[in-house]
Design a protein around this motif. Structure first.
Motif, PDB file in Angstrom:
ATOM      1  N   HIS A 120      72.503  82.456  48.536  1.00  0.00           N
ATOM      2  CA  HIS A 120      71.522  81.762  47.704  1.00  0.00           C
ATOM      3  C   HIS A 120      71.327  80.294  48.132  1.00  0.00           C
ATOM      4  CE1 HIS A 120      69.263  81.187  43.971  1.00  0.00           C
ATOM      5  NE2 HIS A 120      69.927  80.069  43.792  1.00  0.00           N
ATOM      6  N   HIS A 124      67.887  78.366  49.435  1.00  0.00           N
ATOM      7  CA  HIS A 124      67.260  77.154  48.886  1.00  0.00           C
ATOM      8  C   HIS A 124      66.810  76.227  50.015  1.00  0.00           C
ATOM      9  CE1 HIS A 124      67.138  77.094  44.568  1.00  0.00           C
ATOM     10  NE2 HIS A 124      68.392  77.511  44.450  1.00  0.00           N
ATOM     11  N   SER A 145      71.390  72.028  42.386  1.00  0.00           N
ATOM     12  CA  SER A 145      70.822  73.035  41.480  1.00  0.00           C
ATOM     13  C   SER A 145      71.665  73.096  40.218  1.00  0.00           C
ATOM     14  CB  SER A 145      70.774  74.388  42.184  1.00  0.00           C
ATOM     15  OG  SER A 145      72.084  74.871  42.363  1.00  0.00           O
ATOM     16  N   ASP A 310      64.611  78.603  41.576  1.00  0.00           N
ATOM     17  CA  ASP A 310      64.868  79.933  42.132  1.00  0.00           C
ATOM     18  C   ASP A 310      63.576  80.718  42.344  1.00  0.00           C
ATOM     19  OD1 ASP A 310      67.497  79.337  42.190  1.00  0.00           O
ATOM     20  OD2 ASP A 310      68.048  80.486  40.407  1.00  0.00           O
TER      21      ASP A 310
HETATM   22 ZN    ZN Z   1      69.151  78.413  42.822  1.00  0.00          ZN
END
Ligand code: ZN
Ligand code: KG4
Length: 338
Positions: A120, A124, A145, A310
């Motif tokens: 993840h 980003h 984040s 996201d």
């Molecule tokens: Zn995220």
């Protein structure tokens, strides 16, 4: 047998379900967004003041199929145009991750196309490459984040060197917790950003948690505590300067984030700095990075606000590079929380 994934304009379906957004996107060549659908669960978790993991996975289960369908239909392509699938493998909520990850696996096996699990955080950073003018490698990127805050040296699409990270709360988590104290609801980052525009960032000076000024680690829990203490000490006062508190808190976070980002760029002899992650949507952080980078003679890169939070386009972009270098997911691959 899965077909070899090679073409430079390979269409990858990205799937993201690590937290409270169910997202699917089609991206060509790791750069060109054909569609990007994000189904937010904010209304499910709002009343609890945070994400409830069990509710999140259930909502992902309901949303995943329609969201993938919508991504295909908005891109105007048939399911058979999908040449590769990428799904977030972690970090995130295990029950939520499993929904998207298992869906991706099953779909890839049914279609006979290659698939891969994506980190993840790397995803980003790939959001920067979905913009018109992406950075050249290498660059120093601040990834901030709700779950993570770290500084990285990005040397290639598949290489992120960790320079420093938070030892306690992530920057977004601090925004959310302070927003809760100020009764601004969940998620709170955007609410603080909005309110802070009406406040004076210099009126209340909160502590700057630099930790070791020479290092690249962060710590935000003390700042959160300082806001709580301020609120207790001024409880019951007629004039409640909420906008000034929001602006003062935000300014302290931005000061620390930018101080470390600029220091890391100097230490690495890097002329390019970038932001990524949900907190990169913060208007004050964006405006100050642009100004300070220009003043220091550095190039700065920030994804458009819609690509900071996201989404699955960033997952498809990150997956594209893994697939192009021959990486493949295996049936027994599992998700990971941290
Ligand atoms: Zn995220
Ligand atoms: O990257 P993201 O969407 O999800 C995670 O991977 O965690 O980041 C969400 C975080 C939340 O903590 C949210 O409050 C914060 O990003 N955020 C903001 C802003 N928009 C979202 N923080 C500050 N200012 C904003 N405008």
């Amino acid at each position: 047998m899965t077909p070899a994934a090679s073409p430079a304009n390979m269409i990858v379906l990205g799937i993201e379900s690590s937290c409270d957004e169910t997202a699917a996107a089609l991206v060509a060549g790791g750069r060109r967004i054909l569609s990007s659908v994000v189904a937010s669960q904010v209304e499910v978790h709002h009343r609890y003041g945070g994400v409830v993991p069990e509710l999140a996975s259930r909502r992902h289960l309901e949303a995943i199929e329609p969201v993938v369908h919508q991504a295909l239909s908005e891109a105007g392509v048939s399911i058979h145009a999908v040449q590769g699938i990428a799904a977030t493998r972690g970090p995130g909520l295990v029950g939520s991750l499993l929904v998207g990850f298992s869906f991706a696996k099953a779909m890839a096996f049914a279609l006979g196309v290659p698939w891969v699990g994506v980190n993840h955080l790397e995803a980003h950073v790939q959001a920067l490459f979905l913009e018109e003018d992406p950075p050249q490698y290498p660059f120093v990127v601040l990834l901030a984040s709700g779950g993570h805050t770290g500084l990285y040296l990005a040397a290639s699409p598949t290489s992120l060197e960790l320079l420093g990270q938070t030892r306690d709360d992530a920057a977004g988590e601090a925004f959310d917790k302070v927003a809760k104290m100020l009764s601004l609801g969940y998620p709170g980052g955007a609410a603080i950003d909005r309110l802070a525009r009406e406040g004076d960032p210099a009126r209340i000076r909160f502590t700057r948690p630099y930790l070791d000024k020479a290092g690249f680690d962060f710590s935000f829990s003390g700042l959160k505590t300082a806001v709580g203490r301020y609120l207790r000490e001024h409880e019951g006062e007629r004039y409640a300067p909420v906008a000034d508190i929001a602006a003062g808190f935000q300014e302290a976070v931005v000061d620390v984030l930018l101080f470390k980002l600029m220091r890391a760029a100097r230490a690495k002899g890097c002329a390019r700095v970038a932001l990524a992650g949900g907190v990169a949507a913060n208007s004050r952080l964006r405006e100050r990075l642009r100004a300070e980078a220009a003043q220091a003679g550095l190039q700065s890169y920030i994804p458009s606000p819609g690509l900071c939070g996201d989404n699955a386009a960033m997952v498809a972009a990150a997956g594209f590079h893994l697939l192009a270098t021959g990486q493949r997911g295996a049936l027994e691959d599992d998700v990971f929380s941290r």
